[in-house]
Design a protein around this motif. Structure first.
Motif, PDB file in Angstrom:
ATOM      1  N   GLU A 149      30.670  30.567  34.849  1.00 57.06           N
ATOM      2  CA  GLU A 149      29.643  31.613  34.904  1.00 57.06           C
ATOM      3  C   GLU A 149      30.166  32.842  35.627  1.00 57.06           C
ATOM      4  O   GLU A 149      30.013  33.976  35.151  1.00 57.06           O
ATOM      5  CB  GLU A 149      28.411  31.064  35.619  1.00 57.06           C
ATOM      6  N   ILE A 183      30.808  36.779  34.306  1.00 59.11           N
ATOM      7  CA  ILE A 183      30.236  37.937  34.987  1.00 59.11           C
ATOM      8  C   ILE A 183      31.319  38.939  35.351  1.00 59.11           C
ATOM      9  O   ILE A 183      31.159  40.156  35.171  1.00 59.11           O
ATOM     10  CB  ILE A 183      29.475  37.490  36.255  1.00 59.11           C
ATOM     11  N   ASP A 184      32.452  38.452  35.854  1.00 62.43           N
ATOM     12  CA  ASP A 184      33.535  39.347  36.271  1.00 62.43           C
ATOM     13  C   ASP A 184      34.115  40.130  35.097  1.00 62.43           C
ATOM     14  O   ASP A 184      34.603  41.243  35.273  1.00 62.43           O
ATOM     15  CB  ASP A 184      34.657  38.543  36.936  1.00 62.43           C
ATOM     16  N   PRO A 192      30.681  43.100  34.545  1.00 60.73           N
ATOM     17  CA  PRO A 192      29.612  43.049  35.556  1.00 60.73           C
ATOM     18  C   PRO A 192      28.351  43.808  35.164  1.00 60.73           C
ATOM     19  O   PRO A 192      27.247  43.405  35.541  1.00 60.73           O
ATOM     20  CB  PRO A 192      30.274  43.680  36.792  1.00 60.73           C
ATOM     21  N   SER A 194      25.611  41.803  33.254  1.00 63.45           N
ATOM     22  CA  SER A 194      25.355  40.505  33.875  1.00 63.45           C
ATOM     23  C   SER A 194      24.006  39.916  33.461  1.00 63.45           C
ATOM     24  O   SER A 194      23.877  38.699  33.301  1.00 63.45           O
ATOM     25  CB  SER A 194      25.427  40.622  35.408  1.00 63.45           C
ATOM     26  N   THR A 230      24.436  38.431  30.059  1.00 63.82           N
ATOM     27  CA  THR A 230      25.300  37.256  30.185  1.00 63.82           C
ATOM     28  C   THR A 230      24.520  36.072  30.734  1.00 63.82           C
ATOM     29  O   THR A 230      24.611  34.949  30.210  1.00 63.82           O
ATOM     30  CB  THR A 230      26.494  37.571  31.116  1.00 63.82           C
ATOM     31  N   MET A 231      23.739  36.294  31.786  1.00 64.59           N
ATOM     32  CA  MET A 231      22.988  35.202  32.393  1.00 64.59           C
ATOM     33  C   MET A 231      21.889  34.690  31.474  1.00 64.59           C
ATOM     34  O   MET A 231      21.590  33.496  31.453  1.00 64.59           O
ATOM     35  CB  MET A 231      22.378  35.655  33.724  1.00 64.59           C
ATOM     36  N   ALA A 288      21.559  37.682  37.942  1.00 62.95           N
ATOM     37  CA  ALA A 288      22.368  38.800  37.464  1.00 62.95           C
ATOM     38  C   ALA A 288      22.353  39.958  38.469  1.00 62.95           C
ATOM     39  O   ALA A 288      23.385  40.592  38.729  1.00 62.95           O
ATOM     40  CB  ALA A 288      21.843  39.274  36.110  1.00 62.95           C
ATOM     41  N   TYR A 299      24.630  39.204  41.393  1.00 60.01           N
ATOM     42  CA  TYR A 299      26.038  39.438  41.057  1.00 60.01           C
ATOM     43  C   TYR A 299      26.386  40.920  41.101  1.00 60.01           C
ATOM     44  O   TYR A 299      27.498  41.308  41.482  1.00 60.01           O
ATOM     45  CB  TYR A 299      26.342  38.890  39.660  1.00 60.01           C
ATOM     46  N   LYS A 300      25.439  41.783  40.699  1.00 58.43           N
ATOM     47  CA  LYS A 300      25.713  43.219  40.659  1.00 58.43           C
ATOM     48  C   LYS A 300      25.954  43.815  42.047  1.00 58.43           C
ATOM     49  O   LYS A 300      26.559  44.881  42.164  1.00 58.43           O
ATOM     50  CB  LYS A 300      24.544  43.963  40.002  1.00 58.43           C
ATOM     51  N   PRO A 360      30.372  43.616  42.641  1.00 60.87           N
ATOM     52  CA  PRO A 360      31.134  43.509  41.392  1.00 60.87           C
ATOM     53  C   PRO A 360      32.558  43.014  41.645  1.00 60.87           C
ATOM     54  O   PRO A 360      33.228  43.442  42.589  1.00 60.87           O
ATOM     55  CB  PRO A 360      31.152  44.950  40.867  1.00 60.87           C
ATOM     56  N   SER A 367      32.338  37.654  42.407  1.00 62.77           N
ATOM     57  CA  SER A 367      31.294  36.695  42.036  1.00 62.77           C
ATOM     58  C   SER A 367      31.359  35.415  42.859  1.00 62.77           C
ATOM     59  O   SER A 367      30.342  34.779  43.111  1.00 62.77           O
ATOM     60  CB  SER A 367      31.398  36.358  40.548  1.00 62.77           C
TER      61      SER A 367
END
Length: 396
Positions: free
Chosen positions: A124, A128-129, A132, A135, A138-139, A333, A336-337, A340, A343
């Motif tokens: 995961e 994300i990386d 970013p 995100s 992606t999630m 998400a 994670y932001k 950046p 993660s």
């Protein structure tokens, strides 16, 4: 239409991303083997309820201790090797679990829990990386794949039981699946990211691990988003457990109808994630979308507890599924932001909330025993209220 959409997405997605997106499906599928298939091992090994509790306790404790270190180190060394190592050890863990010995089974559960964190959690993080800024999407798609795995696990266990297979066969299927995915990932190159010069695992030059972790702990918005990513646990699987008790004990719904109602809830979850991915993420900010979903959860929860009929219960469970499904991916998400390219550090902070997830079932059970199942559902229903209170204002 859905087939064409999926086909188009597959054609536009690299093999690496497809494989990484398959890890939550694998995770939920083999996790289903552990929870649903364990009665097979219980029968073969003669385990009592205390020993079964020890198995899951050992796994949770091992993950609680080791997860923060694994996640932090993944920001310094290439995630590729952590993911591959996790998948291989996950296969080894299931191979050990197939042996009819309680001590080995105890060690296998600890190894499986830790390996899932490395293999699945860092898959995961790697996704994300790679992008970013995407995100949230992606999630959302990650959660869709996990939901598919949730469905496949019980189906596969049922098929194996029909064929008179036992616990060992389940474990070897899981072992082969994990090692196969490791082989598929092993021949692929991971793209360069901000924290890794290349996929060979050179030291990250930018941030010392402990200093970066302290910096993350001082970021109040990250802490809020991390808490917001934990709160949906209250209206996820544990809610389904006590909703089932409510349907049976309060509304006197029969078992077959309860199964249909829970299936309706799951269908609502799929639909909710699809709409979020295709429509809502383009039209609403994450903060506003999270607030709207939380309000929708509150309205559906009130309807579920006050409209005392099986038909209305089905309608409300469907609406709950639609609104609940998006809470976790959106909040995660946004967490994670905040950092950046780091993660692993974000995941290390999130892993500090594991005790909450461990304690929650016991607290909910205590409330249900003392005050009734409706009270336990009301307790779990405070999650959307807390989400509304804690959601930060729109980022500028």
């Amino acid at each position: 239409m859905l087939y064409r959409l999926i086909t188009a997405r597959l054609q536009a997605t690299s093999l690496l991303r497809l494989t990484l997106f398959s890890t939550p499906l694998l995770d939920e599928m083999v996790s289903g083997f552990l929870s649903i298939g364990l009665p097979l091992a219980n029968k073969q090994l003669g385990l009592d309820y205390t020993q079964v509790g020890l198995l899951f306790g050992a796994g949770a404790l091992a993950a609680l201790v080791l997860d923060p270190f694994i996640n932090l180190l993944s920001d310094r060394y290439a995630k590729r090797y952590w993911i591959l190592g996790g998948l291989v050890l996950l296969g080894v863990g299931f191979a050990l679990a197939s042996i009819h010995n309680f001590v080995l089974l105890l060690g296998a559960f600890a190894l499986i829990y830790v390996s899932i964190s490395a293999a699945v959690g860092l898959s995961e993080a790697a996704l994300i990386d790679q992008n970013p800024q995407e995100s949230a999407r992606t999630m959302t798609r990650w959660t869709i794949m996990a939901s598919i795995g949730d469905l496949l696990g019980p189906i596969l266990v049922s098929l194996i039981i029909i064929q008179e297979g036992g616990w060992s066969r389940l474990c070897w299927i899981a072992c082969i699946a994990c090692l196969t995915m490791a082989c598929i990932l092993g021949v692929q190159r991971f793209p360069r990211t901000a924290q890794n010069d290349d996929e060979e695992g050179e030291d990250a030059p930018s941030v010392r691990l402990l200093d970066g972790f302290r910096e993350a702990l001082r970021d109040t918005k990250l802490i809020r988003w991390t808490i917001l990513s934990l709160l949906p646990t209250m209206v996820d699987e544990i809610f389904i457990v006590y909703a089932t008790f409510y349907l049976r004990d309060v509304l006197s719904v029969n078992t077959s109808t309860i199964g249909i109602l829970i299936a309706i809830h799951m269908i609502g979850g799929f639909l909710g994630l699809f709409v979020i991915d295709r429509v809502l993420l383009q039209r609403l900010s994450p903060e506003r979308l999270l607030m709207c979903l939380a309000l929708f959860v509150i309205a559906s929860m009130v309807g579920f507890l006050t409209l005392r009929s099986a038909i209305w219960a089905g309608v409300m469970l469907f609406l709950l599924g639609v609104s609940v499904a998006g809470l976790y991916p959106i909040a995660t998400a946004e967490a994670y932001k905040r950092f950046p390219g780091r993660s692993g550090t974000v995941r290390a902070v999130a892993s500090l909330g594991t005790p909450f997830e461990v304690v929650l079932p016991y607290v909910t059970g205590f409330v249900a025993d003392r005050f009734g199942v409706v009270a336990s559902l009301c307790l779990l229903g405070t999650a959307p209220l807390l989400i509304i209170l804690l959601t930060p204002g729109k980022s500028r």
